[in-house]
Design a protein around this motif. Structure first.
Motif, PDB file in Angstrom:
ATOM      1  N   GLY A   1      66.123  75.685 102.319  1.00 11.15           N
ATOM      2  CA  GLY A   1      65.939  75.002 103.554  1.00 11.15           C
ATOM      3  C   GLY A   1      67.162  74.015 103.735  1.00 11.15           C
ATOM      4  N   ALA A   2      67.508  73.304 102.706  1.00 11.86           N
ATOM      5  CA  ALA A   2      68.713  72.493 102.717  1.00 11.86           C
ATOM      6  C   ALA A   2      69.923  73.210 103.218  1.00 11.86           C
ATOM      7  CB  ALA A   2      69.040  71.674 101.408  1.00 11.86           C
ATOM      8  N   THR A   3      70.155  74.442 102.501  1.00 10.84           N
ATOM      9  CA  THR A   3      71.440  75.160 102.932  1.00 10.84           C
ATOM     10  C   THR A   3      71.509  75.588 104.249  1.00 10.84           C
ATOM     11  OG1 THR A   3      71.386  76.155 100.847  1.00 10.84           O
ATOM     12  CG2 THR A   3      72.666  77.321 102.429  1.00 10.84           C
ATOM     13  N   LEU A   4      70.368  76.119 105.056  1.00 12.82           N
ATOM     14  CA  LEU A   4      70.319  76.542 106.314  1.00 12.82           C
ATOM     15  C   LEU A   4      70.841  75.468 107.201  1.00 12.82           C
ATOM     16  CD1 LEU A   4      67.606  79.154 106.403  1.00 12.82           C
ATOM     17  CD2 LEU A   4      70.006  79.601 106.762  1.00 12.82           C
ATOM     18  N   CYS A   5      70.097  74.056 106.899  1.00 12.48           N
ATOM     19  CA  CYS A   5      70.122  72.891 107.587  1.00 12.48           C
ATOM     20  C   CYS A   5      71.548  72.399 107.671  1.00 12.48           C
ATOM     21  CB  CYS A   5      69.228  72.043 106.937  1.00 12.48           C
ATOM     22  SG  CYS A   5      69.187  70.424 108.082  1.00 12.48           S
ATOM     23  N   SER A   6      72.288  72.525 106.290  1.00 14.84           N
ATOM     24  CA  SER A   6      73.637  72.099 106.170  1.00 14.84           C
ATOM     25  C   SER A   6      74.575  72.961 106.992  1.00 14.84           C
ATOM     26  CB  SER A   6      74.061  71.857 104.968  1.00 14.84           C
ATOM     27  OG  SER A   6      73.749  73.246 104.203  1.00 14.84           O
ATOM     28  N   ILE A   7      74.163  74.293 106.957  1.00 14.84           N
ATOM     29  CA  ILE A   7      75.133  74.998 107.705  1.00 14.84           C
ATOM     30  C   ILE A   7      75.093  74.705 109.065  1.00 14.84           C
ATOM     31  CG2 ILE A   7      75.407  77.711 108.232  1.00 14.84           C
ATOM     32  CD1 ILE A   7      74.600  78.499 105.671  1.00 14.84           C
ATOM     33  N   ALA A   8      73.856  74.474 109.743  1.00 13.28           N
ATOM     34  CA  ALA A   8      73.651  74.251 111.206  1.00 13.28           C
ATOM     35  C   ALA A   8      74.376  72.872 111.395  1.00 13.28           C
ATOM     36  CB  ALA A   8      72.332  73.984 111.605  1.00 13.28           C
TER      37      ALA A   8
ATOM     38  N   CYS B   1      64.635  71.035 104.078  1.00  8.38           N
ATOM     39  CA  CYS B   1      65.308  70.724 105.411  1.00  8.38           C
ATOM     40  C   CYS B   1      65.334  69.119 105.729  1.00  8.38           C
ATOM     41  CB  CYS B   1      64.705  71.405 106.434  1.00  8.38           C
ATOM     42  SG  CYS B   1      64.759  73.184 106.469  1.00  8.38           S
ATOM     43  N   GLY B   2      64.292  68.627 105.521  1.00 11.29           N
ATOM     44  CA  GLY B   2      64.229  67.238 105.610  1.00 11.29           C
ATOM     45  C   GLY B   2      65.106  66.384 104.796  1.00 11.29           C
ATOM     46  N   ASP B   3      65.294  66.827 103.642  1.00  9.30           N
ATOM     47  CA  ASP B   3      66.013  66.078 102.426  1.00  9.30           C
ATOM     48  C   ASP B   3      67.630  66.138 102.943  1.00  9.30           C
ATOM     49  OD1 ASP B   3      66.372  64.485 100.125  1.00  9.30           O
ATOM     50  OD2 ASP B   3      66.974  66.407  99.342  1.00  9.30           O
ATOM     51  N   MET B   4      67.878  67.382 103.581  1.00  8.22           N
ATOM     52  CA  MET B   4      69.397  67.862 103.659  1.00  8.22           C
ATOM     53  C   MET B   4      69.755  66.720 105.125  1.00  8.22           C
ATOM     54  SD  MET B   4      72.028  69.425 102.859  1.00  8.22           S
ATOM     55  CE  MET B   4      73.066  67.976 103.218  1.00  8.22           C
ATOM     56  N   VAL B   5      69.193  66.338 106.157  1.00  7.63           N
ATOM     57  CA  VAL B   5      69.282  65.720 107.115  1.00  7.63           C
ATOM     58  C   VAL B   5      69.544  64.313 106.651  1.00  7.63           C
ATOM     59  CG1 VAL B   5      68.435  64.483 109.168  1.00  7.63           C
ATOM     60  CG2 VAL B   5      68.232  67.013 108.860  1.00  7.63           C
ATOM     61  N   SER B   6      68.693  63.662 105.780  1.00  7.41           N
ATOM     62  CA  SER B   6      68.702  62.522 105.290  1.00  7.41           C
ATOM     63  C   SER B   6      70.122  62.391 104.438  1.00  7.41           C
ATOM     64  CB  SER B   6      67.594  62.060 104.331  1.00  7.41           C
ATOM     65  OG  SER B   6      67.548  60.828 103.760  1.00  7.41           O
ATOM     66  N   VAL B   7      70.463  63.216 103.515  1.00 10.48           N
ATOM     67  CA  VAL B   7      71.385  63.211 102.612  1.00 10.48           C
ATOM     68  C   VAL B   7      72.887  63.302 103.363  1.00 10.48           C
ATOM     69  CG1 VAL B   7      72.895  64.605 100.970  1.00 10.48           C
ATOM     70  CG2 VAL B   7      70.285  64.194 100.707  1.00 10.48           C
ATOM     71  N   TYR B   8      72.776  64.151 104.539  1.00 15.51           N
ATOM     72  CA  TYR B   8      73.930  64.159 105.468  1.00 15.51           C
ATOM     73  C   TYR B   8      74.228  62.837 105.877  1.00 15.51           C
ATOM     74  CZ  TYR B   8      76.727  65.926 109.452  1.00 15.51           C
ATOM     75  OH  TYR B   8      77.703  65.825 110.406  1.00 15.51           O
ATOM     76  N   ILE B   9      73.364  62.333 106.600  1.00 15.64           N
ATOM     77  CA  ILE B   9      73.562  61.196 107.421  1.00 15.64           C
ATOM     78  C   ILE B   9      73.786  60.048 106.299  1.00 15.64           C
ATOM     79  CG2 ILE B   9      72.467  59.212 108.574  1.00 15.64           C
ATOM     80  CD1 ILE B   9      71.010  61.434 110.102  1.00 15.64           C
ATOM     81  N   ARG B  10      73.274  59.734 105.207  1.00 14.24           N
ATOM     82  CA  ARG B  10      73.647  58.685 104.343  1.00 14.24           C
ATOM     83  C   ARG B  10      74.973  58.843 103.525  1.00 14.24           C
ATOM     84  NH1 ARG B  10      70.513  60.443 100.246  1.00 14.24           N
ATOM     85  NH2 ARG B  10      72.591  60.982  99.029  1.00 14.24           N
ATOM     86  N   HIS B  11      75.444  60.074 103.433  1.00 15.79           N
ATOM     87  CA  HIS B  11      76.636  60.363 102.857  1.00 15.79           C
ATOM     88  C   HIS B  11      77.606  60.040 103.796  1.00 15.79           C
ATOM     89  CE1 HIS B  11      79.396  62.115  99.859  1.00 15.79           C
ATOM     90  NE2 HIS B  11      80.217  62.460 100.768  1.00 15.79           N
ATOM     91  N   LEU B  12      77.599  60.547 105.098  1.00 17.39           N
ATOM     92  CA  LEU B  12      78.753  60.073 106.224  1.00 17.39           C
ATOM     93  C   LEU B  12      78.924  58.275 106.240  1.00 17.39           C
ATOM     94  CD1 LEU B  12      78.265  62.697 108.744  1.00 17.39           C
ATOM     95  CD2 LEU B  12      80.206  62.444 107.325  1.00 17.39           C
ATOM     96  N   LEU B  13      77.667  57.829 106.055  1.00 17.14           N
ATOM     97  CA  LEU B  13      77.626  56.292 106.531  1.00 17.14           C
ATOM     98  C   LEU B  13      78.293  55.502 105.343  1.00 17.14           C
ATOM     99  CD1 LEU B  13      73.947  55.805 107.947  1.00 17.14           C
ATOM    100  CD2 LEU B  13      75.947  55.328 109.024  1.00 17.14           C
ATOM    101  N   VAL B  14      77.856  56.085 103.944  1.00 22.28           N
ATOM    102  CA  VAL B  14      78.401  55.299 102.817  1.00 22.28           C
ATOM    103  C   VAL B  14      80.110  55.676 102.884  1.00 22.28           C
ATOM    104  CG1 VAL B  14      78.475  55.460 100.634  1.00 22.28           C
ATOM    105  CG2 VAL B  14      76.174  55.393 101.534  1.00 22.28           C
ATOM    106  N   GLN B  15      80.564  56.796 103.047  1.00 28.33           N
ATOM    107  CA  GLN B  15      81.908  57.119 102.830  1.00 28.33           C
ATOM    108  C   GLN B  15      82.787  56.668 103.991  1.00 28.33           C
ATOM    109  OE1 GLN B  15      83.207  58.108  99.796  1.00 28.33           O
ATOM    110  NE2 GLN B  15      81.282  58.360  99.114  1.00 28.33           N
TER     111      GLN B  15
END
Length: 419
Positions: free
Chosen positions: A269-276, A322-336
């Motif tokens: 789920g996380a992979t398909l979400c991250s590709i999107a 899927c849900g976890d990937m959305v959260s991880v993506y946003i958090r990583h961008l905010l922090v970096q």
């Protein structure tokens, strides 16, 4: 030395440093995921104890917690590439030690926990350096694409690792550990092929003041604090994946191959979400997307706990990823994006504490609550607690829940209008 820019939708892959970095991280993650399935199943087969499954997470988190602030300082004062290489080599040593443990035929599990303590120590130093070095490898305009690709490649490894680990386990855990060792050798070689990236190194001597610089920075940024603390408490309570060996064995009455598929579903789920996200990055309604992703994580955990059907559990775990990937993506961008490079290692260390606490400490919490309330009740309670945390954090961090655009995007648009 400037950081090269890419051209084209996935042009970042043509940057040699990035391709070597992604390949090394992929193989390292694949090895660790295979190994984690073998460790969990092997320990449960020896002890048949839910509490001992929780101790797997605690053994990795305890040294991580002790060392992480120092690790962040090291990442800001030394070459981050070399740190990653050294830590991957230590993970290789851990895999070889697990081979030796299995071949010894021992039926006491404390040597496994000792190896995991070493692994947790290496992970403490690797996570801040590995998170921070990616920002040094690409230009600002390519960073969001690089994050999505790094996440997707890692999630592919998270998909394949448990499946391969479960399949290979049929030949014995020592075979799984041997294959993991081989992959880690390749990971070290590939990371060694990267060239040291431009890095603004801190020259401040080590002190309590410098060690806690990352904490002070995070505390002064409500958006960053809200994002990483949301992940901490949401995954801390909803860390049901640690119980999957017992869930597969006792609830679904399945074996290690089925366990591998269950461990794979969140990664799929996380992979398909991250590709999107690599093709269609989130640009608007950032706060709603983040809280929605965490809510989906909690709801999926509840569904998994309530069902006794393999197919339903598989779908629930897929949506959880899927849900976890959305959260991880946003958090990583905010922090970096929000962090100056000279303290990026220390801020990444704080972020790593939250990630490590939510994962490894969450595994311990899940094992402990399962031993108190029972396996199914512990999973359902954890998912419900995640949903409660989501609602509370939306009230505590309204600046995050109401965020429309990433701050740096808003600043760029304002500058363009002013110009």
């Amino acid at each position: 030395m400037s950081v090269p820019s890419s051209t084209g939708r996935l042009g970042v892959l043509r940057i040699p440093n990035v391709s070597f970095y992604l390949s090394s991280r992929f193989l390292g993650t694949l090895a660790v995921q295979m190994q984690s399935v073998a460790v969990g199943w092997q320990v449960y087969q020896i002890t048949h104890s839910l509490f001992d499954l929780g101790l797997i997470g605690l053994a990795q988190f305890a040294p991580f917690l002790v060392l992480i602030l120092w690790a962040g300082h090291v990442a800001d004062t030394h070459d981050r590439r070399n740190i990653v290489i050294a830590c991957q080599a230590t993970q290789l040593l851990c895999s070889l030690l697990l081979v030796g443990f299995t071949l010894s035929g021992s039926h006491t599990v404390w040597p496994v926990y000792a190896v995991l303590v070493i692994y947790g120590s290496a992970r403490a130093f690797m996570m801040p350096a590995q998170q921070a070095v990616l920002r040094n490898l690409v230009s600002t305009k390519d960073f969001s694409q690089a994050v999505a690709l790094a996440s997707s490649s890692m999630q592919v490894a998270i998909i394949l690792g448990p499946v391969l680990g479960g399949l290979i386990y049929r030949f014995g855990p020592n075979v799984v550990y041997a294959v993991s060792s081989t992959l880690l050798v390749l990971a070290v070689i590939l990371m060694s092929c990267t060239k040291s990236a431009p890095q603004a190194r801190s020259t401040a001597p080590v002190s309590w003041h410098t060690l806690f610089e990352g904490i002070r920075f995070v505390w002064s940024r409500p958006i960053v604090l809200g994002a990483i603390s949301l992940d901490l408490f949401a995954v801390l309570f909803g860390g049901a994946t640690a119980l999957l060996p017992a869930y597969a064995h006792d609830v679904l009455h399945a074996g290690p191959t089925s366990l591998g598929w269950l461990r794979t579903a969140p990664g799929a789920g996380a992979t398909l979400c991250s590709i999107a996200l690599a093709f269609w990055p989130i640009k608007r309604h950032v706060g709603k997307w983040m809280f929605g992703g965490v809510a989906l994580f909690g709801l999926s955990t509840v569904v998994m706990g309530l069902t006794g059907q393999f197919a339903v559990a598989l779908v629930a775990l897929f949506l959880l990823g899927c849900g976890d990937m959305v959260s991880v993506y946003i958090r990583h961008l905010l922090v970096q994006y929000e962090t100056p490079d000279e303290i990026r290692g220390r801020v990444s260390a704080v972020n790593s504490v939250f990630i490590g606490a939510s994962n490894e400490l969450g595994e311990f919490e899940s094992g402990l609550t399962a031993s108190w309330f029972g396996l199914v009740r512990a999973i359902v309670i954890g998912g419900a607690a995640t949903l409660a945390v989501t609602g509370i954090w939306m009230k505590l961090f309204t600046v995050l829940s109401r965020m429309d655009r990433f701050p740096h995007h808003a600043a760029e648009e304002a500058a363009q209008k002013a110009g």
